[in-house]
Each structure stands twice: as structure tokens, then as C-alpha cells.
Design an enzyme around this catalytic site. Structure first.
Site, PDB file in Angstrom:
ATOM      1  N   ASP A 161       0.832  -1.211   0.000  1.00  0.00           N
ATOM      2  CA  ASP A 161       0.000   0.000   0.000  1.00  0.00           C
ATOM      3  C   ASP A 161       0.863   1.256   0.000  1.00  0.00           C
ATOM      4  OD1 ASP A 161      -2.515   1.478   0.226  1.00  0.00           O
ATOM      5  OD2 ASP A 161      -1.690   2.063   2.162  1.00  0.00           O
ATOM      6  N   ARG A 168      -0.317   6.311  -6.736  1.00  0.00           N
ATOM      7  CA  ARG A 168      -1.684   6.823  -7.016  1.00  0.00           C
ATOM      8  C   ARG A 168      -1.719   8.332  -6.833  1.00  0.00           C
ATOM      9  NH1 ARG A 168      -4.873   3.893  -2.723  1.00  0.00           N
ATOM     10  NH2 ARG A 168      -6.624   5.102  -3.458  1.00  0.00           N
ATOM     11  N   SER A 183      -6.647  -0.304  -0.242  1.00  0.00           N
ATOM     12  CA  SER A 183      -5.666   0.424   0.559  1.00  0.00           C
ATOM     13  C   SER A 183      -6.059   0.427   2.037  1.00  0.00           C
ATOM     14  CB  SER A 183      -5.577   1.856   0.011  1.00  0.00           C
ATOM     15  OG  SER A 183      -4.868   2.683   0.884  1.00  0.00           O
ATOM     16  N   LYS A 187      -4.712  -2.595   5.312  1.00  0.00           N
ATOM     17  CA  LYS A 187      -4.062  -2.186   6.563  1.00  0.00           C
ATOM     18  C   LYS A 187      -4.898  -2.603   7.771  1.00  0.00           C
ATOM     19  CE  LYS A 187      -3.772   1.889   4.717  1.00  0.00           C
ATOM     20  NZ  LYS A 187      -3.597   3.238   4.231  1.00  0.00           N
TER      21      LYS A 187
END
Ligand code: URA
Length: 434
Positions: A161, A168, A183, A187
Site C-alpha cells: 500500500d 496513485r 488500501s 491495513k
């Protein structure tokens, strides 16, 4: 298959298989696939999206790119809370100690602020000595002994990520729902809790500017959480105006301390009680949200939530005398009122601009390396729906630099709408996805 063919496949709107997604994420994390090919793939995903199976595979591949925390040695149902970001958002600082004081284990990894939104880790550093980098063992031991620990994200949590997000950010591919889902959820799943409560902010100061997009994101994340066998719910909360009255690090910490003592602003407490009662229900301590809320309200009233906050700050090495005497926080040099120019009702206090104004005073970061000024920010004097007279303060700027204060004042005046027509206070809880 070659990376070229996988980009072509997504460009044509076809599905990527589980193995293909895993190979892409692993190859990119290892550095075997170059940024330019991933950039092309990200853009193809922006145009053609990913179905639920692909989103799940993306999330799991990203989760598995690094460490996955094992919290099994913590007793009880471990619960995480995550906000997609806001202005004046000090919910975790208030919510964590309240539910920990009634026995819910809070094992939370938090981030730093970036851009116009703040971060819990920065706010906790308002207490000198507070340790935001607990080892896994310290983190687990603390949750077992006092029911709450908050630490910064470990370096090797979902490393895919970190790389993808940075890419991104510079390729205009941040705002696609599958990519945001992967994303955030990678996490959350790597953080190892049993249950997750998501605060999906909606409005001017949020990532998602309208309800439809926020609802789509909330459903997408809840769907992935359920597939991964987590208890999960998402609350859509209003972020058109700042939450509470304080924006800026020390100012928000002071507001959170007051909230824990029973003097919290209504809007902040509404969000705290809504998210918190869901967490208490997930923990199994209560089965009914109204009863869970009553338990939380009682913990604030009888002082146990505030006492838990002091215990938590001390357990992580912070100087809790600041929480006992808020005058110890260094104040900014200047406190400057921003006055209304006409009589009327406050129709808008555009959250993003208030966040950016606080950032321009030095209270936020443009890049991760910026150092923030803890003492600056804004204290609102009015909220949307309040009446106001010409010459009455809309808010007070707390600044250490006169030129920066003048600039922030211009931003605030442009971000404030006052009109003679009456206007309602904002509805805080917009929707719930369970
Ligand atoms: N927050 C994240 O962590 N990731 C996103 O993609 C968007 C918001």
C-alpha cells in the site's frame, strides 16, 4: 502472463484472476514491476473498476505483502476504529478511553496527519514523552493491562500500500473505490483485530464529497471485511463543517480532554457515542446499542473515562500533568477574532478550507517530512445553524505569525456563508452500513 497482457486485459474491462492479482502485488512490492506499468494498470482500473472478487483478492494480496499482527494473546474481542479523515476529528482520543474504561480492548494503530486532515499520532505527541512507536510486545501487554494502546503504523504493515499509494498520489488514481477499499482494508486486516468500525466521512472536508460515493465506498469496505470474517460496520458521518469547535493539534487535544470530563461539543459526542456503541456491541459487553451508549455516557459522567485517559497517557510515557492542567499546553502568540460582516445564520463553515487555513498557520503537513506547530489552529465560535450578529466572532485564529494569520483570515471569510434565512444544524450520522 506478461505484465503487458494484464494491463491489456484490464484495459478491455476483463477480470483479473486471483493469481494474476497476487503476482502483480508481489512483483510490485519486490520491485520487479516498474512504476510505469503499474501506473497504466491503475488508470485502467480507474476506468473499468474491479468486481467484488477482484477487490477482495487485491485487499488480501496487499495485506499479505508485509507483517500481519497476531493479537490472539489479548483477551476479549479486539476492535479497531478507522476514519477516512476529517477536520477537527479528535474522535479516537475521546472514544478510545471511554470504551476502554468499560472493558472493551482498544488496540489501535493510527496515522499522522497529511494535507488538511489531522492525525491521532500527532495529537498524542502533544503530551511530552508520549511513545508512539510501541513494539508489538509492548502494544499487546498494554492492551492486556489497561485495555488501551495506540501506536503508529509499523513500517512493514501492508508495504504494497505504501508504494501503491505514493504512485496513485502522482497519477490521479487516488479516488477509485476498489483502490481505496484495497488500501484501507489491507491495513485494517493486517492490524489483526476481530472487529472494525469505519467512520466514512462525507462532505466538503472529506475524501468523499457526496453521500452516493461515500455509501459505495462504505458498502465495498464492509463487504470485504465480511468476506475476511470480521465483524464490521461503517458509519457515514458529516464532514461539511469541522467536527467540534477546535481545529489544530493542542487545541483539539484540549477539546478532547474537556469532552472526557463531560464538556464535549454535541456534534463530537454524537459521533463518539454512535461509533462507540457499535464497538461495545461488537465486543459482546452489551447487545443493544442504546444500552451501550448509556454505559458510555455513565463512564463520562462518573469520571472513569477521564481517569482511563490519564492512565493511558502515563502508560505510554506521556506527561499526563498536561491533561490535569490544560494551561500547560503552550499557547500560540496571537489569538485573533474573525468577525461576521452581516447579521444572519451560519449556513456553511467549509471544512476543507478551515483545515487548509489551520495548515497554512503551520498546524498541518504538506509532505510527510514537514514539522507541525502544535499550538496553532482555529477555535470556532459558531456552528452551522447558529445565529450571528455583524461584528460577532465566527471563530478565533491561534497563530504565531501575523502574516500567516492574515492569510488564514482571508481563507476563513471565503469559506463561511452567512445568510438572513434560518438554517438547521447539521445531521451528524448520515447512514449506517452493517
Ligand atoms: N486512506 C487510505 O489509507 N487509502 C486510501 O486510498 C484513501 C484514504
Amino acid at each position: 502472463m506478461r505484465m503487458y497482457d494484464l494491463i491489456e486485459k484490464k484495459k478491455l474491462g476483463q477480470e483479473l484472476s486471483t493469481e494474476e492479482i497476487k503476482d502483480i502485488i508481489d512483483g510490485y512490492t519486490r520491485g520487479d514491476i516498474p512504476d510505469y506499468q503499474i501506473s497504466a494498470l491503475l488508470m485502467a482500473i480507474c476506468f473499468n473498476g474491479m468486481n467484488v472478487r477482484e477487490r477482495y483478492d487485491l485487499t488480501m494480496a496487499m495485506r499479505d505483502s508485509g507483517d500481519i499482527l497476531d493479537l490472539s494473546s489479548i483477551d476479549g474481542v479486539k476492535i479497531d476504529k478507522h476514519s477516512t479523515g476529517g477536520v477537527g476529528d479528535k474522535v479516537t482520543l475521546v472514544l478510545g478511553p471511554i470504551i476502554a474504561s468499560i472493558g472493551v480492548p482498544v488496540a489501535k494503530m493510527s496515522g499522522r496527519g497529511l494535507g488538511h486532515t489531522g492525525g491521532t499520532i500527532d495529537k498524542l505527541e502533544a503530551f511530552p514523552g508520549f511513545n508512539v512507536s510501541l513494539s508489538e510486545e509492548e502494544f499487546i501487554d498494554q492492551v492486556n493491562s489497561i485495555k488501551i494502546a495506540v501506536t503508529g503504523q509499523s513500517k512493514n504493515l501492508a508495504p504494497a500500500d505504501k508504494k501503491l499509494y505514493a504512485l496513485r498520489d502522482v497519477t490521479a488514481t487516488v479516488d477509485e473505490i476498489s483502490l481505496i477499499t484495497g488500501s484501507i482494508m489491507s491495513k485494517k486486516l493486517a492490524a489483526g483485530t476481530d472487529a472494525i468500525v469505519l467512520d466514512v466521512t462525507v462532505g466538503d472536508g472529506a475524501f468523499m464529497k457526496n453521500k452516493e460515493d461515500a455509501l459505495e465506498l462504505a458498502k465495498s469496505m464492509v463487504d470485504i471485511g465480511k468476506r475476511a470474517n470480521k465483524k464490521i460496520a461503517a458509519y457515514l458521518t458529516n464532514m461539511d463543517e469541522p467536527l467540534g469547535y477546535a481545529v489544530g493539534n493542542n487545541l483539539e487535544v484540549i477539546e478532547a480532554i474537556e469532552a472526557l470530563k463531560g464538556n464535549g461539543p454535541e456534534d463530537l459526542m454524537e459521533v463518539v457515542y454512535a461509533l462507540g456503541s457499535q464497538m461495545v456491541v461488537f465486543s459482546g459487553i452489551e447487545t443493544d446499542k442504546a444500552k451501550a451508549r448509556a454505559l458510555m455516557e455513565e463512564a463520562v459522567k462518573n469520571g472513569s473515562a477521564y481517569a482511563k485517559f490519564i492512565e493511558f497517557i502515563e502508560a505510554q510515557g506521556g506527561d499526563a500533568t498536561y491533561a490535569k492542567d490544560i494551561n500547560k499546553f503552550s499557547p500560540a502568540k496571537y489569538v485573533i477574532p474573525v468577525n461576521a460582516e452581516i447579521d444572519g445564520y451560519v449556513h456553511a463553515l467549509k471544512a476543507e478550507s478551515f483545515g487548509l487555513a489551520s495548515m497554512s498557520l503551520g498546524g498541518g503537513r504538506e509532505t510527510f517530512d514537514d514539522v507541525i506547530d502544535m499550538s496553532v489552529g482555529i477555535i470556532l465560535n459558531k456552528k452551522v445553524g447558529d445565529s450571528i450578529k455583524a461584528g460577532e466572532p465566527i471563530c478565533y485564529i491561534h497563530a504565531n505569525d501575523q502574516a500567516k494569520a492574515d492569510h488564514a483570515k482571508d481563507m476563513i471569510l471565503k469559506a463561511t456563508v452567512i445568510s438572513p434565512d434560518k438554517c438547521d444544524h447539521m445531521k451528524l450520522i448520515i447512514d449506517i452500513v452493517e
